[in-house]
Design a protein around this motif. Structure first.
Motif, mmCIF file in Angstrom:
data_model
loop_
_atom_site.group_PDB
_atom_site.id
_atom_site.type_symbol
_atom_site.label_atom_id
_atom_site.label_comp_id
_atom_site.label_asym_id
_atom_site.label_seq_id
_atom_site.Cartn_x
_atom_site.Cartn_y
_atom_site.Cartn_z
ATOM 1 N N ASP A 25 0.785 -1.236 0.000
ATOM 2 C CA ASP A 25 0.000 0.000 0.000
ATOM 3 C C ASP A 25 0.819 1.289 0.000
ATOM 4 O O ASP A 25 0.302 2.346 -0.374
ATOM 5 C CB ASP A 25 -0.965 0.001 1.188
ATOM 6 N N ASP A 57 -6.423 -1.071 7.643
ATOM 7 C CA ASP A 57 -7.374 -1.807 6.804
ATOM 8 C C ASP A 57 -8.509 -2.386 7.632
ATOM 9 O O ASP A 57 -9.663 -2.389 7.197
ATOM 10 C CB ASP A 57 -6.640 -2.923 6.041
ATOM 11 N N GLU A 97 -5.957 -8.290 8.555
ATOM 12 C CA GLU A 97 -6.461 -6.923 8.387
ATOM 13 C C GLU A 97 -7.797 -6.865 7.661
ATOM 14 O O GLU A 97 -8.158 -5.827 7.106
ATOM 15 C CB GLU A 97 -5.411 -6.032 7.722
HETATM 16 MG MG LIG Z 1 -2.993 -2.777 5.378
#
Ligand SMILES: [Mg+2]
Ligand SMILES: CC(C)(COP(=O)(O)OP(=O)(O)OC[C@H]1O[C@@H](n2cnc3c(N)ncnc32)[C@H](O)[C@@H]1OP(=O)(O)O)[C@@H](O)C(=O)NCCC(=O)NCCSC(=O)C[C@H](O)C(=O)O
Length: 270
Positions: free
Chosen positions: A36, A142, A116
């Protein structure tokens, strides 16, 4: 079984300056991120940069976080980690134990699985026990997003489920990151809470966070003194020690505390 890190610093593998800075940092673990923190156009160059960075070496163990299963980059990331000198692989959004075992086999090194998603939390016991999994990491950004909760309070059940799953499998377990870069007191408070839940340490996103988390998760001098005294006094069975009852599990916990305090934190036992 590796010694659990107290501090695991994420850095985007696409940021050369962060990689350069990381060479002089001493968290217990570095996690070069391909997921990410890296924009899509930079995925391939970040992968190459991560492999080059671990080949050059760091003062501490280094992991590479790959892109998750089902993404366009997953297979190439796994192949890159397999051919790299990374100590560990971090797999995001883990949800399926069999898939994670396959990832561990493909990269031929221990995997830290990130829990997550709601499905990940529900599958955490099987994920933690999967072959090749050394432990779990809570992915709190997340998780909060997917659970639709505004803050950490709404994550309590999930965080404790993650710790429970890791401990049942005998693995290590790390808490999620603290995003507020300019709030060190908030980080210290969240570290204390994570420690009270049973986490071994915390994942981090900035060099300034290392010392705070290290202090929060390190055993203090009074605890070490008491542990040493308890081990020395242990006779087996129930006993009175400094005004309280102690049994074998308390002595075992004291021994573990002492071992953890004196362990070579920058050399994982894999
Ligand atoms: Mg994450
Ligand atoms: C958050 C940041 C983008 C902030 O960057 P910036 O504003 O540039 O920081 P500073 O100017 O304060 O940086 C000072 C110097 O330190 C270096 N630096 C900064 N961060 C790191 C780092 N993580 N590791 C190593 N070095 C770092 C800077 O380069 C500066 O040095 P110099 O260039 O020589 O001046 C940034 O901190 C950052 O990118 N952090 C990591 C972000 C990341 O990896 N995110 C992914 C993991 S978090 C996550 O996804 C968890 C989970 O999945 C979840 O769902 O919760």
């Amino acid at each position: 079984m590796m010694i659990a890190p107290r501090t695991a610093l994420f850095l985007p593998a696409s940021r050369q300056r962060a990689i350069a800075r990381a060479r002089s940092l001493h968290p217990d673990l570095l996690i070069l991120d391909l997921e990410d923190a890296v924009a899509e156009p930079d995925k391939a160059s970040a992968r190459a940069a991560a492999v080059a960075a671990v080949a050059e070496g760091f003062a501490v163990p280094a992991a590479i976080r790959v892109n998750g299963g089902g993404t366009d980059w997953h297979a190439a990331d796994l192949a890159a980690v397999a051919a790299s000198r990374a100590d560990l692989c971090v797999l995001p959004k883990a949800e399926d134990a069999a898939a994670i075992a396959a990832v561990a086999a493909a990269v031929a090194r221990p995997v830290l699985a990130m829990i997550e998603t709601p499905a990940g939390v529900l599958a955490a016991p099987a994920i933690a026990a999967a072959p090749g999994v050394a432990g779990l990491i809570a992915g709190t950004n997340d998780l909060a997003h997917q659970l639709r909760v505004p803050g950490r309070a709404g994550l309590a059940l999930a965080l404790q489920a993650i710790v429970l799953a890791a401990r049942a499998a005998g693995g290590l377990v790390l808490d999620g990151v603290w995003n507020r870069l300019d709030d060190p007191d908030g980080l210290a408070a969240e570290c204390a809470e994570g420690r009270s839940y049973g986490f071994d340490g915390k994942t981090l996103i900035h060099p300034d966070q290392i010392a705070i988390a290290e202090a929060a998760f390190a055993p203090d001098a009074a605890a070490l003194e008491e542990a040493a005294a308890l081990v020395a006094a242990a006779t087996g069975g129930a006993a009175r020690f400094r005004g309280r009852m102690v049994e074998a599990m308390h002595v075992e916990a004291a021994r573990a505390l002492l071992a953890r305090a004196t362990g070579k934190r920058h050399e994982p036992r894999l």
